[in-house]
Design an enzyme around this catalytic site. Structure first.
Site, PDB file in Angstrom:
ATOM      1  N   ALA A  35       5.241 -84.837 -11.933  1.00 59.15           N
ATOM      2  CA  ALA A  35       5.462 -83.990 -13.100  1.00 59.15           C
ATOM      3  C   ALA A  35       4.106 -83.715 -13.743  1.00 59.15           C
ATOM      4  O   ALA A  35       3.263 -84.612 -13.818  1.00 59.15           O
ATOM      5  CB  ALA A  35       6.389 -84.672 -14.099  1.00 59.15           C
ATOM      6  N   VAL A  45       1.566 -88.327 -12.218  1.00 56.75           N
ATOM      7  CA  VAL A  45       1.263 -87.305 -13.222  1.00 56.75           C
ATOM      8  C   VAL A  45       0.273 -86.300 -12.637  1.00 56.75           C
ATOM      9  O   VAL A  45      -0.809 -86.661 -12.190  1.00 56.75           O
ATOM     10  CB  VAL A  45       0.673 -87.938 -14.505  1.00 56.75           C
ATOM     11  CG1 VAL A  45       0.294 -86.857 -15.512  1.00 56.75           C
ATOM     12  CG2 VAL A  45       1.679 -88.911 -15.120  1.00 56.75           C
ATOM     13  N   LYS A  46       0.688 -85.040 -12.637  1.00 56.87           N
ATOM     14  CA  LYS A  46      -0.177 -83.966 -12.162  1.00 56.87           C
ATOM     15  C   LYS A  46      -1.074 -83.528 -13.326  1.00 56.87           C
ATOM     16  O   LYS A  46      -0.594 -83.309 -14.435  1.00 56.87           O
ATOM     17  CB  LYS A  46       0.657 -82.789 -11.669  1.00 56.87           C
ATOM     18  CG  LYS A  46       1.458 -83.117 -10.414  1.00 56.87           C
ATOM     19  CD  LYS A  46       2.390 -81.979 -10.030  1.00 56.87           C
ATOM     20  CE  LYS A  46       1.629 -80.733  -9.687  1.00 56.87           C
ATOM     21  NZ  LYS A  46       2.516 -79.631  -9.260  1.00 56.87           N
ATOM     22  N   VAL A  47      -2.360 -83.394 -13.027  1.00 59.96           N
ATOM     23  CA  VAL A  47      -3.345 -83.014 -14.041  1.00 59.96           C
ATOM     24  C   VAL A  47      -4.211 -81.894 -13.462  1.00 59.96           C
ATOM     25  O   VAL A  47      -4.739 -82.042 -12.350  1.00 59.96           O
ATOM     26  CB  VAL A  47      -4.239 -84.219 -14.426  1.00 59.96           C
ATOM     27  CG1 VAL A  47      -5.212 -83.844 -15.524  1.00 59.96           C
ATOM     28  CG2 VAL A  47      -3.385 -85.411 -14.844  1.00 59.96           C
TER      29      VAL A  47
END
Length: 183
Positions: A21, A48-50
């Site tokens: 996400a 966690v996508k950054v």
């Protein structure tokens, strides 16, 4: 956050081993960090996508320092994989189709990215996104890529090779003929 929590729970209930996400907050490191921590708190299997921006990389560094699993995303140039490795990203996600649409040689660029990760001895995995054909999957796998996000259309293409379907039908016909003859 509730919608993401519900989606992750559904994915895990179907047997998913991880769920990604994306954090949000533009160029505000504090907001990216806060949202990333909230996402990570949903489940330890959540990645966690950054985005690979200045603020995103700073937030990724802070998230990694707290043990959060990271996927750097929106990667379009091989040098961005170097920064992904440097922040300890578990995954680096280039968008193959979008690179190609923009006039880049997406296949060559992704191959360079995989080569960089390999030569740096990193555990970062190049997660090739925006793959549009089964042939691209085969070509990239032959070039050392092992991790992909695939649409249902590409998966269907990978499982409907006409010669394979014909051979499988022949096998079934032979098995039926044999079972009828031995009955």
């Amino acid at each position: 956050l509730k919608a993401i929590r519900d989606l992750a729970a559904a994915a895990f209930s179907f047997g998913a081993q991880e769920f990604m996400a994306q954090t949000w907050g533009g160029d505000d490191v504090g907001v990216l960090l806060d949202h990333g921590l909230q996402l990570a708190s949903i489940d330890p299997r959540l990645v966690v996508k950054v985005p690979v921006t200045a603020a995103g990389l700073e937030a990724a560094t802070l998230l990694r320092a707290q043990g959060v699993r990271i996927c750097t995303t929106a990667i379009y140039s091989s040098h961005q994989v170097v920064t992904s490795v440097s922040v300890g990203s578990e995954y680096a996600a280039p968008y193959l189709g979008r690179m190609t649409d923009a006039g880049k040689n997406g296949m060559a660029e992704v191959e360079r990215m995989q080569g960089i990760v390999d030569r740096m001895g990193s555990k970062t995995r190049v997660l090739v996104a925006s793959v549009r054909t089964a042939e691209q999957v085969g070509d990239l796998a032959a070039r050392g890529c092992t991790t992909f996000t695939l649409s249902a259309d590409v998966i269907k293409e990978m499982t409907t090779e006409p010669m394979t379907l014909s051979a499988a039908a022949d096998f079934e016909k032979a098995a039926l003929t044999l079972s009828v003859a031995t009955s």
